[in-house]
Scaffold this active site. Structure first.
Site, PDB file in Angstrom:
ATOM      1  N   HIS A  84       0.858  -1.195   0.000  1.00 24.47           N
ATOM      2  CA  HIS A  84       0.000   0.000   0.000  1.00 24.47           C
ATOM      3  C   HIS A  84       0.892   1.243   0.000  1.00 24.47           C
ATOM      4  O   HIS A  84       1.957   1.250   0.622  1.00 24.47           O
ATOM      5  CB  HIS A  84      -0.914  -0.005   1.238  1.00 24.47           C
ATOM      6  CG  HIS A  84      -1.964   1.052   1.158  1.00 24.47           C
ATOM      7  ND1 HIS A  84      -1.697   2.359   1.464  1.00 24.47           N
ATOM      8  CD2 HIS A  84      -3.254   1.005   0.756  1.00 24.47           C
ATOM      9  CE1 HIS A  84      -2.796   3.078   1.269  1.00 24.47           C
ATOM     10  NE2 HIS A  84      -3.760   2.273   0.841  1.00 24.47           N
ATOM     11  N   GLU A 156      -3.681   2.664  -7.363  1.00 30.41           N
ATOM     12  CA  GLU A 156      -4.077   3.761  -6.491  1.00 30.41           C
ATOM     13  C   GLU A 156      -3.147   4.947  -6.701  1.00 30.41           C
ATOM     14  O   GLU A 156      -2.057   5.003  -6.117  1.00 30.41           O
ATOM     15  CB  GLU A 156      -3.989   3.328  -5.020  1.00 30.41           C
ATOM     16  CG  GLU A 156      -4.963   2.246  -4.636  1.00 30.41           C
ATOM     17  CD  GLU A 156      -5.239   2.268  -3.136  1.00 30.41           C
ATOM     18  OE1 GLU A 156      -6.403   2.451  -2.773  1.00 30.41           O
ATOM     19  OE2 GLU A 156      -4.294   2.129  -2.345  1.00 30.41           O
TER      20      GLU A 156
HETATM   21  P1  13P Z   1      -9.408   6.708   0.146  1.00 33.00           P
HETATM   22  O1  13P Z   1     -10.569   5.946  -0.455  1.00 33.00           O
HETATM   23  O2  13P Z   1      -9.712   7.269   1.492  1.00 33.00           O
HETATM   24  O3  13P Z   1      -8.852   7.714  -0.819  1.00 33.00           O
HETATM   25  O4  13P Z   1      -8.252   5.624   0.402  1.00 33.00           O
HETATM   26  C1  13P Z   1      -7.871   4.785  -0.631  1.00 33.00           C
HETATM   27  C2  13P Z   1      -6.983   3.755  -0.091  1.00 33.00           C
HETATM   28  O5  13P Z   1      -5.840   3.996   0.148  1.00 33.00           O
HETATM   29  C3  13P Z   1      -7.540   2.434   0.123  1.00 33.00           C
HETATM   30  O6  13P Z   1      -6.539   1.556   0.425  1.00 33.00           O
END
Ligand code: 13P
Length: 247
Positions: A84, A156
């Site tokens: 992550h 992400e």
């Molecule tokens: P948010 O949905 O709060 O932007 O976070 C995304 C995230 O890092 C999920 O692992």
């Protein structure tokens, strides 16, 4: 790092009251390590899966403070997040560490959710694809085609996490297509097609359906919005809509 045991239990209770069982799609809940056992017991008879937020790459040994993938399996986890961006950013997790964790998860029959994504500076410098390619290639060193199907890739963009700024669905879909194409080159196209590539970064009830309408977006990794059981349920319902549309 959100949720005591009590808070986590309350959240899954509201989630299950709002949506008893996800239909046609999979939904996993990833509470902190300390709440995994209690949440796991609560979810036991449900269709919801349990996920952990990280794991170490060794099964046992003198690694004070670390969590073994064996412990996660023992808690009935199905999934584990690996790499992550917050682990990479705040705890110095490298691509090599991510690779070892993916391997350890697979060896313990856990499905790794491998997170990749570019920073705002990298995005502005148009380095997105270079960064993603490096992260994915290094994460998958030594991982065979047969294991690839068990891996979920979560794209992400760091500039979209917790900022309220979501990547447009079109932009996310383009990056997802790039990832699938890269997997096709590293393995083969049919294997790449089996990999679920999910999007994360300010996913909300208001944008989930639009994101999921993209054929390249197979699912969502939800942070802030998942802390509200009703909102989380709404987002899962958007995935159910996609599943129905795909039939
Ligand atoms: P948010 O949905 O709060 O932007 O976070 C995304 C995230 O890092 C999920 O692992």
């Amino acid at each position: 790092m959100n949720g005591t045991i009590g808070e986590s239990l309350k959240l899954v209770t509201v989630l299950m009251q709002s949506l008893k069982a996800p239909i046609g799609c999979e939904a996993a809940v990833a509470p902190p390590f300390t709440a995994l056992y209690s949440v796991g017991v609560t979810l036991q008879e449900s269709e919801y899966q349990l996920a952990a937020q990280d794991c170490f790459w060794e099964n046992a040994g003198a690694y004070t403070g670390e969590i073994s993938p064996v412990f996660l399996k023992d808690l009935s986890c199905s999934y584990v997040l690996v790499g992550h961006s917050e682990r990479r950013q705040f705890f110095g997790e490298t691509d090599a560490a991510v690779n070892r964790k993916i391997d350890a998860a697979l060896r313990n029959d856990l499905k790794p959710v491998c997170c990749v994504g570019e920073t705002l500076d990298q995005y502005n410098a148009k380095e997105t694809y270079t960064v993603i390619e490096r992260q994915i290639k290094q994460a998958l060193v030594g991982i065979g085609a047969r294991d690839l199907e068990s891996i979920v890739i979560a794209y992400e963009p760091i500039w979209a996490i917790g900022t309220g700024k979501t990547a447009t669905s079109g932009y996310a879909a383009e990056v997802h297509a790039f990832i699938r194409n890269l997997l096709g080159k590293l393995y083969d196209a049919p294997t790449a097609d089996l990999v679920r590539i999910i999007y994360g970064g300010s996913v909300k009830t208001s944008n989930a359906e639009e994101l999921l309408r993209e054929s390249q977006i197979d699912g969502l990794l939800v942070g802030g919005a998942s802390l509200d059981g009703e909102q989380f349920a709404q987002i899962i319902k958007a995935a159910e809509v996609k599943a129905v549309a795909a039939q």
